[in-house]
Design an enzyme around this catalytic site. Structure first.
Site, PDB file in Angstrom:
ATOM      1  CG  ASP A   7      -2.057   0.995   1.106  1.00 56.78           C
ATOM      2  OD1 ASP A   7      -3.208   0.541   0.991  1.00 56.78           O
ATOM      3  OD2 ASP A   7      -1.796   2.224   1.111  1.00 56.78           O
TER       4      ASP A   7
ATOM      5  CG  HIS B  29      -8.572  -3.087  -2.601  1.00 56.70           C
ATOM      6  ND1 HIS B  29      -9.510  -2.360  -3.302  1.00 56.70           N
ATOM      7  CD2 HIS B  29      -8.372  -2.409  -1.442  1.00 56.70           C
ATOM      8  CE1 HIS B  29      -9.857  -1.290  -2.604  1.00 56.70           C
ATOM      9  NE2 HIS B  29      -9.185  -1.295  -1.449  1.00 56.70           N
TER      10      HIS B  29
HETATM   11  P1  5GP Z   1      -9.776   1.402   0.085  1.00 55.59           P
HETATM   12  O1  5GP Z   1     -10.038   2.652   0.879  1.00 55.59           O
HETATM   13  O2  5GP Z   1     -10.352   1.506  -1.309  1.00 55.59           O
HETATM   14  O3  5GP Z   1     -10.141   0.139   0.785  1.00 55.59           O
HETATM   15  O4  5GP Z   1      -8.203   1.310  -0.034  1.00 55.59           O
HETATM   16  C1  5GP Z   1      -7.458   1.809  -1.094  1.00 55.59           C
HETATM   17  C2  5GP Z   1      -6.009   1.722  -0.697  1.00 55.59           C
HETATM   18  O5  5GP Z   1      -5.234   1.909  -1.860  1.00 55.59           O
HETATM   19  C3  5GP Z   1      -5.569   2.797   0.319  1.00 55.59           C
HETATM   20  O6  5GP Z   1      -5.047   2.166   1.485  1.00 55.59           O
HETATM   21  C4  5GP Z   1      -4.513   3.600  -0.438  1.00 55.59           C
HETATM   22  O7  5GP Z   1      -3.434   3.997   0.374  1.00 55.59           O
HETATM   23  C5  5GP Z   1      -4.084   2.629  -1.536  1.00 55.59           C
HETATM   24  N1  5GP Z   1      -3.644   3.288  -2.747  1.00 55.59           N
HETATM   25  C6  5GP Z   1      -4.283   4.314  -3.396  1.00 55.59           C
HETATM   26  N2  5GP Z   1      -3.601   4.665  -4.505  1.00 55.59           N
HETATM   27  C7  5GP Z   1      -2.522   3.833  -4.573  1.00 55.59           C
HETATM   28  C8  5GP Z   1      -1.437   3.716  -5.505  1.00 55.59           C
HETATM   29  O8  5GP Z   1      -1.340   4.428  -6.506  1.00 55.59           O
HETATM   30  N3  5GP Z   1      -0.515   2.746  -5.244  1.00 55.59           N
HETATM   31  C9  5GP Z   1      -0.600   1.931  -4.149  1.00 55.59           C
HETATM   32  N4  5GP Z   1       0.384   1.035  -3.990  1.00 55.59           N
HETATM   33  N5  5GP Z   1      -1.605   2.027  -3.252  1.00 55.59           N
HETATM   34  C10 5GP Z   1      -2.554   2.961  -3.468  1.00 55.59           C
END
Ligand code: 5GP
Ligand code: ZN
Length: 122
Positions: A31, A104
């Site tokens: 992440d 994810h």
């Molecule tokens: P959600 O809130 O959708 O469950 O989690 C999305 C996750 O994706 C977040 O923890 C955020 O830090 C991660 N994330 C967002 N953009 C990117 C990116 O460009 N690269 C990586 N490696 N992680 C990302």
């Protein structure tokens, strides 16, 4: 593949990431904004928006993703046994706190304390 999807692009290698695992079905990477000492994401390579879209037909790969999560956790710093362990989170939809609309699994682990974010929605 959805052309506007960040995690489709990451899993196809079009956007760089710190990869920890890849096979035909899944891609796992760090992440970008870790909420715990170990904070990894596993995504299916096929575009699935969230857990809200899954059906009985998805049970096989979802099961394989859970098994893979435990393996990847242990291979990337989550401590084994009851004193160690890890947290698996999958946010789904706006009410679920999902920010990236490609299903994810967050893998969170390492020695506590973690940030509060890791115990809320990762
Ligand atoms: P959600 O809130 O959708 O469950 O989690 C999305 C996750 O994706 C977040 O923890 C955020 O830090 C991660 N994330 C967002 N953009 C990117 C990116 O460009 N690269 C990586 N490696 N992680 C990302
Ligand atoms: Zn996608």
């Amino acid at each position: 593949m959805s052309h506007d999807c960040l995690f489709c692009k990451i899993s196809q290698g079009e956007i760089p990431s710190k990869k920890v695992f890849e096979n035909d079905e899944f891609f796992a990477f760090h992440d970008i904004q870790p909420a715990a000492p170990v904070h990894l994401l596993i995504v299916p390579k096929q575009h699935v928006t969230s857990m809200q879209q899954v059906t009985e037909n998805d049970a096989g790969w979802l099961g394989r993703m859970m098994v893979l999560a435990a393996r990847i956790a242990h291979e990337n710093g989550c401590r084994p046994g009851p004193q160690g362990g890890f947290r698996l989170v999958t946010n789904s939809g706006l009410d679920g706190g999902q920010e990236v609309d490609h299903l994810h699994l967050h893998i969170l682990g390492g020695e506590r304390p973690w940030s509060q974010r890791a115990d809320q929605n990762a």
